[in-house]
Design a protein around this motif. Structure first.
Motif, mmCIF file in Angstrom:
data_model
loop_
_atom_site.group_PDB
_atom_site.id
_atom_site.type_symbol
_atom_site.label_atom_id
_atom_site.label_comp_id
_atom_site.label_asym_id
_atom_site.label_seq_id
_atom_site.Cartn_x
_atom_site.Cartn_y
_atom_site.Cartn_z
ATOM 1 N N ASP A 1 -44.698 32.001 21.056
ATOM 2 C CA ASP A 1 -45.687 30.892 21.105
ATOM 3 C C ASP A 1 -44.927 29.650 21.116
ATOM 4 N N ARG A 2 -43.545 29.635 21.351
ATOM 5 C CA ARG A 2 -42.874 28.348 21.351
ATOM 6 C C ARG A 2 -42.589 27.945 22.890
ATOM 7 N N TRP A 3 -42.113 26.846 22.955
ATOM 8 C CA TRP A 3 -41.897 26.279 24.157
ATOM 9 C C TRP A 3 -40.067 26.076 24.337
ATOM 10 N N SER B 1 -35.535 25.925 21.680
ATOM 11 C CA SER B 1 -36.787 26.089 21.425
ATOM 12 C C SER B 1 -37.677 25.164 20.565
ATOM 13 N N PHE B 2 -38.972 25.075 20.861
ATOM 14 C CA PHE B 2 -39.507 24.079 20.197
ATOM 15 C C PHE B 2 -41.146 24.404 20.012
ATOM 16 N N GLY B 3 -41.653 23.807 18.730
ATOM 17 C CA GLY B 3 -43.093 24.286 18.367
ATOM 18 C C GLY B 3 -43.984 23.517 19.407
ATOM 19 N N SER B 4 -43.613 22.703 20.153
ATOM 20 C CA SER B 4 -44.791 22.124 21.058
ATOM 21 C C SER B 4 -44.235 21.761 22.555
ATOM 22 N N ARG B 5 -45.107 21.891 23.357
ATOM 23 C CA ARG B 5 -44.831 21.535 24.720
ATOM 24 C C ARG B 5 -44.155 19.867 25.033
ATOM 25 N N GLY B 6 -45.011 19.209 24.099
ATOM 26 C CA GLY B 6 -44.575 17.712 24.081
ATOM 27 C C GLY B 6 -42.923 17.633 23.598
ATOM 28 N N ASP B 7 -42.935 18.125 22.546
ATOM 29 C CA ASP B 7 -41.380 17.868 21.912
ATOM 30 C C ASP B 7 -40.515 18.491 23.017
ATOM 31 N N ASP C 1 -42.494 19.898 34.731
ATOM 32 C CA ASP C 1 -41.670 20.538 33.793
ATOM 33 C C ASP C 1 -40.275 20.993 34.263
ATOM 34 N N LYS D 1 -42.264 28.705 28.839
ATOM 35 C CA LYS D 1 -42.797 29.441 27.640
ATOM 36 C C LYS D 1 -42.362 30.894 27.986
#
Length: 100
Positions: free
Chosen positions: A12-14, A37-43, A74, A96
């Motif tokens: 579930d991480r980007w 890794s990041f919690g959102s695509r935006g980050d 991306d 992802k």
């Protein structure tokens, strides 16, 4: 230096990936050198854009100038010019993880 190479990134991480040339002469090779890794695509997109503008690749050492190309939603391709007009490039990608 791969930051998350030895542990699996949750699905579930980007992730932000950097691909670049490492080594030298006959030992030079194209390699995935960084995974964050990041919690959102935006980050992840924000970090990827920042890395495209500021990441210091192994080659060429002491980059003097760079050209940043947004080659996809991306994906960034960055050309770096160093001393003696040597040039190299690296890629920054947002992705992802998937199961194998």
């Amino acid at each position: 230096m791969v930051e998350e190479e030895t542990r699996r990134v949750p699905l579930d991480r980007w992730c932000v990936l950097i691909e670049e040339t490492v080594g030298s002469a006959s030992y030079a090779r194209w390699e995935l050198t960084k995974i964050k890794s990041f919690g959102s695509r935006g980050d992840a997109l924000t970090e990827a854009a920042n890395l495209a503008k500021g990441y210091e690749p192994e080659h060429p050492p002491k980059g003097r100038s760079r050209r940043v190309f947004r080659t996809g939603d991306d994906l960034w391709t960055v050309q770096v010019r160093g001393a003696k007009e040597q040039t190299s490039h690296f890629r920054v990608l947002v992705a992802k993880p998937e199961t194998a």
